[in-house]
Design a protein around this motif. Structure first.
Motif, short mmCIF file in Angstrom:
data_model
loop_
_atom_site.label_atom_id
_atom_site.label_comp_id
_atom_site.label_asym_id
_atom_site.label_seq_id
_atom_site.Cartn_x
_atom_site.Cartn_y
_atom_site.Cartn_z
N PHE A 281 0.82 -1.21 0.00
CA PHE A 281 0.00 0.00 0.00
C PHE A 281 0.86 1.27 0.00
N LYS A 282 1.99 1.21 0.68
CA LYS A 282 2.87 2.40 0.68
C LYS A 282 3.31 2.71 -0.74
N ASP A 283 3.71 1.66 -1.47
CA ASP A 283 4.24 1.89 -2.83
C ASP A 283 3.14 2.26 -3.82
N ILE A 284 1.97 1.66 -3.64
CA ILE A 284 0.82 1.99 -4.50
C ILE A 284 0.48 3.47 -4.32
N ASP A 285 0.47 3.91 -3.06
CA ASP A 285 0.19 5.34 -2.80
C ASP A 285 1.30 6.20 -3.39
N GLY A 286 2.54 5.71 -3.26
CA GLY A 286 3.68 6.45 -3.82
C GLY A 286 3.56 6.64 -5.32
N LEU A 287 2.96 5.66 -5.98
CA LEU A 287 2.78 5.74 -7.44
C LEU A 287 1.51 6.51 -7.82
N LYS A 288 0.84 7.02 -6.80
CA LYS A 288 -0.42 7.74 -6.99
C LYS A 288 -1.47 6.91 -7.71
N VAL A 289 -1.46 5.61 -7.41
CA VAL A 289 -2.50 4.72 -7.91
C VAL A 289 -3.71 4.91 -6.99
N LYS A 290 -4.87 5.13 -7.58
CA LYS A 290 -6.09 5.27 -6.77
C LYS A 290 -6.37 3.95 -6.07
N ARG A 291 -6.75 4.02 -4.81
CA ARG A 291 -7.06 2.77 -4.11
C ARG A 291 -8.25 2.07 -4.77
N ALA A 292 -8.16 0.74 -4.86
CA ALA A 292 -9.26 -0.04 -5.45
C ALA A 292 -10.48 0.04 -4.54
N ASP A 293 -11.64 -0.36 -5.06
CA ASP A 293 -12.84 -0.38 -4.23
C ASP A 293 -12.78 -1.53 -3.23
#
Ligand code: AMP
Ligand code: ZN
Length: 470
Positions: A96-108
């Motif tokens: 989750f840290k890296d997903i947020d770092g990549l500015k990927v929108k959180r999945a539903d």
């Protein structure tokens, strides 16, 4: 809108099962390590497609699974003497840290395999009832010969596969291509109760069970890296369609590999950079632009030179975004006419990306726009509407769809990995040098210029620090 469908091997008009709803599932990570920039490509492309569908007015439910029980996790955790569940938890948090770092929108939803074991058991029971699964002493296998469409996604034929492919040998299987739905418990592995005795699910059944649980029996879009076409997605189809007698997925979308020197980036080859180490040096916008510049299905040869030029290119967009924002804040406008046709640019962007998510063409439209807007601004005193339209266009396309610019400029220092701090420190050092050389005029000039932009230097006996005036 058109989408290339791996199943039909054609570009097809996109018609969701129940518009405007779109139910989309992307195969997520096996959480046993930090993910690399190759995995990041698949996560970012899934995110960009989802954002584009939202831009086109669809009501998207986007789901990504987390594989938190798997051979690799168990092996690593056991080597380290850790509990596999806890070990996976740690890497879910890092994911989750890296997903947020990549500015990927959180999945539903991020369903975890270990939280859906009963759904998997139910699905396997259904397959057993339908006589496409068989139990050999606590191991349950899928009987691929019983599914007449086996191979329809990958275009592989059972007979050819049997003779040619390198498949896991297991004497319990009727056919070498049969795959495990349920694996009998082994010493040192996590286990759950089941009608076949203690054990754990196979990898493929996880995705069938969780995607159908979250999104229903027929999904609109199912995506993942192209390494998953066979056997993972082929097996998902076999499991889901045998159980429901319905089409499992309308559009299968596969992402090309991120390569390094023409070889797939992968953990096993050791030729990888983690997303985290890349994000320490480059903003998410640069990584995303690099990905957006290649069609999602084509291979992309990764290099830091490419990433450097992507970074420079994002600066052209952010510089325009800043100018426009500052101008709107200044409330100081002119009334000269302009030629730039905002609607035309947006139409071009839409037409480009409507064609099988052609983000490279969409990006080209944005750069044409940046050029045209800069040209107008250079020579004219423009009205407020110009800046509002420019901001609107960039926000909708470059920011909300592609994520290659961020109008929230406060975050910029963080996203450049603290570069601003480094730069100020370099200037402080140069000022010290100037002082040591008795060049006080230069030392004062550095201090004054920094002060003029709100960076205040504070000298003390132990050295110079700075603070930023808010
Ligand atoms: P994994 O954690 O290995 O199951 O992979 C997570 C996702 O990353 C899957 O959708 C894979 O297909 C994808 N993936 C793995 N390696 C690459 C690569 N080199 N390029 C693009 N996608 C990849
Ligand atoms: Zn999957």
């Amino acid at each position: 809108m058109k989408i290339y469908n791996t199943l039909t091997k054609k570009k097809e008009e996109f018609v969701p099962v129940n518009p405007p709803k779109v139910r989309m599932y992307v195969c997520g990570p096996t959480v046993y390590d930090y993910f690399h920039i190759g995995n990041a490509r698949s996560f970012v492309m899934g995110d960009m497609i989802r954002r584009y569908l939202l831009y086109r007015g669809y009501d998207v439910k986007y789901v990504m699974n987390l594989t938190d029980v798997d051979d690799k996790i168990i092996k690593r955790a056991n080597e380290l003497g850790e509990d596999p569940k806890k070990y996976a938890e740690k890497y879910i948090a890092e994911f989750f840290k890296d997903i947020d770092g990549l500015k990927v929108k959180r999945a539903d939803a991020y369903p975890r395999a270990t939280e859906h074991i009963s759904d998997m058991i139910e699905l396997i029971k259904k397959l057993e009832e339908k006589d496409v699964a068989y139990n050999v002493d606590g191991d349950v296998f899928y009987d691929v010969r019983k599914f007449k469409d086996y191979g329809k996604l990958s275009g592989k034929k059972i007979d050819e596969l049997e003779s040619g492919a390198r498949i896991e040998i297991n004497e319990n299987k009727k056919n070498p291509l049969d795959f495990a739905l349920w694996k009998k418990a082994k010493e040192g592995e996590p286990e759950w109760e089941s009608p076949w005795g203690k054990g754990r699910p196979g990898w493929h059944i996880e995705c069938s069970a969780m995607s159908m649980k979250e999104l229903g029996e027929t999904l609109d879009i199912h995506a993942g890296g192209s390494d998953l076409i066979f056997p993972h997605h082929e097996n998902e189809i076999a499991q889901s369609e045998a159980a429901t007698c319905k089409d499992f997925v309308k559009y299968w979308v596969h992402f090309g590999f991120l390569n390094i020197r023409d070889e797939k980036m992968s953990k096993s080859l050791g030729n990888f950079y983690t997303a985290r180490e890349v994000l320490k040096k480059y903003p998410a916008e640069a990584v995303r632009l690099l990905f957006a510049q290649t069609h999602y299905a084509a291979p992309l040869n990764f290099s830091f030179e490419l990433l450097d030029s992507a970074k420079k290119a994002t600066e052209r967009i952010s510089s325009l975004a800043k100018t426009v924002t500052e101008k709107l804040a200044s409330k100081n406008f002119g009334d000269e006419e302009y030629e730039l046709n905002f609607e035309e640019f947006e139409n071009k962007f839409r037409i480009a990306v409507d064609d099988d998510f052609n983000f490279p063409k969409g990006v080209a439209v944005i750069f044409d726009f940046v050029k045209a807007a800069n040209r107008e601004m250079q020579n004219k005193n423009l009205p407020k509407s110009f800046y509002e339209n420019a901001k609107g266009f960039l926000e909708r396309t470059a920011q909300d769809v592609l994520g290659i610019v961020d109008f929230n400029f406060q975050d910029e220092d963080k996203s450049t990995g603290g570069k601003q701090d480094e730069l100020i420190k370099i200037l402080i050092e140069l000022r010290q040098k100037a002082k040591a050389e008795k060049n006080y005029a230069l030392a004062d000039e550095i201090r004054d210029k920094l002060s003029a932009i709100g960076i205040i230097l504070q000298d003390s006996k132990t050295g110079t620090t700075y603070k930023i005036k808010s």
